[in-house]
Design a protein around this motif. Structure first.
Motif, PDB file in Angstrom:
ATOM      1  N   ASP A  36      33.728  22.141 115.793  1.00 42.52           N
ATOM      2  CA  ASP A  36      32.790  23.105 116.374  1.00 42.52           C
ATOM      3  C   ASP A  36      31.758  23.451 115.304  1.00 42.52           C
ATOM      4  O   ASP A  36      31.792  24.508 114.691  1.00 42.52           O
ATOM      5  N   ASP A  40      30.336  28.210 117.780  1.00 40.62           N
ATOM      6  CA  ASP A  40      30.094  29.035 118.970  1.00 40.62           C
ATOM      7  C   ASP A  40      31.319  29.121 119.884  1.00 40.62           C
ATOM      8  O   ASP A  40      31.264  29.706 120.952  1.00 40.62           O
ATOM      9  N   GLY A  41      32.440  28.514 119.456  1.00 42.14           N
ATOM     10  CA  GLY A  41      33.660  28.572 120.253  1.00 42.14           C
ATOM     11  C   GLY A  41      33.722  27.541 121.358  1.00 42.14           C
ATOM     12  O   GLY A  41      34.650  27.540 122.159  1.00 42.14           O
ATOM     13  N   ILE A  42      32.747  26.630 121.401  1.00 44.99           N
ATOM     14  CA  ILE A  42      32.689  25.558 122.400  1.00 44.99           C
ATOM     15  C   ILE A  42      32.503  24.230 121.666  1.00 44.99           C
ATOM     16  O   ILE A  42      31.675  24.121 120.772  1.00 44.99           O
ATOM     17  N   SER A  44      30.929  20.950 122.068  1.00 46.29           N
ATOM     18  CA  SER A  44      29.902  20.384 122.950  1.00 46.29           C
ATOM     19  C   SER A  44      29.868  18.863 122.880  1.00 46.29           C
ATOM     20  O   SER A  44      30.403  18.238 121.961  1.00 46.29           O
ATOM     21  N   ASP A 113      31.918  21.725 128.461  1.00 44.24           N
ATOM     22  CA  ASP A 113      31.977  22.917 127.615  1.00 44.24           C
ATOM     23  C   ASP A 113      33.419  23.228 127.236  1.00 44.24           C
ATOM     24  O   ASP A 113      34.037  24.182 127.695  1.00 44.24           O
ATOM     25  N   THR A 115      36.411  24.640 125.641  1.00 44.48           N
ATOM     26  CA  THR A 115      36.748  25.845 124.892  1.00 44.48           C
ATOM     27  C   THR A 115      37.829  25.538 123.867  1.00 44.48           C
ATOM     28  O   THR A 115      38.482  24.485 123.923  1.00 44.48           O
ATOM     29  N   ARG A 116      38.028  26.466 122.968  1.00 40.64           N
ATOM     30  CA  ARG A 116      39.080  26.323 121.951  1.00 40.64           C
ATOM     31  C   ARG A 116      40.435  26.068 122.619  1.00 40.64           C
ATOM     32  O   ARG A 116      41.170  25.175 122.238  1.00 40.64           O
ATOM     33  N   GLU A 118      41.161  24.848 125.623  1.00 42.93           N
ATOM     34  CA  GLU A 118      41.211  23.523 126.258  1.00 42.93           C
ATOM     35  C   GLU A 118      41.357  22.433 125.207  1.00 42.93           C
ATOM     36  O   GLU A 118      42.116  21.473 125.384  1.00 42.93           O
TER      37      GLU A 118
END
Length: 140
Positions: A36, A40-42, A44, A113, A115-116, A118
């Motif tokens: 990451d 940003d916690g996503i 991409s 997108d 997430t952490r 996932e």
């Protein structure tokens, strides 16, 4: 996916002769943190592609199995079999080269997108499924 995948695997978790990613959720968290890039916690799609650029030794925009496994096993030879299993997971098209088509399909496999949570869930499952290639034969 990962400094997706293995660049971060080659970080501080694996300094011993026997590679052990347990506890898997912790190792997956470290992978996420290293992947990451903008924090940003996503995770991409762009971050995925950035991660794979380091494996492209000849700069042709495609990552061959040889380029990938050489990069991974140069630092940690014990990850040889695991690196091949990861490459197979990334090579969604099965054409033995990783490129934008594989990255698109691999990212879609993860989810848009990412997430952490996932990301960690995906990696824990992958670590468990490939434990025979990197672990001690125990589930963690």
């Amino acid at each position: 996916m990962w400094q997706i995948i293995v660049p971060v695997l080659v970080f501080g978790v694996i300094n011993a002769v026997q590679v052990d990613f347990r506890p898997y959720d912790h190792s997956a968290e470290l992978l996420f943190n290293g992947s990451d890039f903008n924090h940003d916690g996503i995770f991409s799609r762009d971050e995925l592609e950035q991660e794979f650029k380091k494996y492209d030794a000849d700069g042709d925009g495609r990552v061959s199995r040889h380029e990938y496994t050489t990069y991974v096993t140069t630092t940690t030879p014990e990850l040889h079999d695991f690196a091949h299993a990861l490459y197979d997971d990334y090579d969604v098209t099965g054409d033995h080269h990783l490129d934008h088509v594989d990255y698109d399909q691999y990212y879609a496999k993860l989810d848009a997108d990412v997430t952490r949570a996932e990301f960690v869930d995906y990696w824990v499952k992958l670590f468990q499924a490939t434990e025979h290639l990197h672990g001690h034969g125990h589930h963690g």
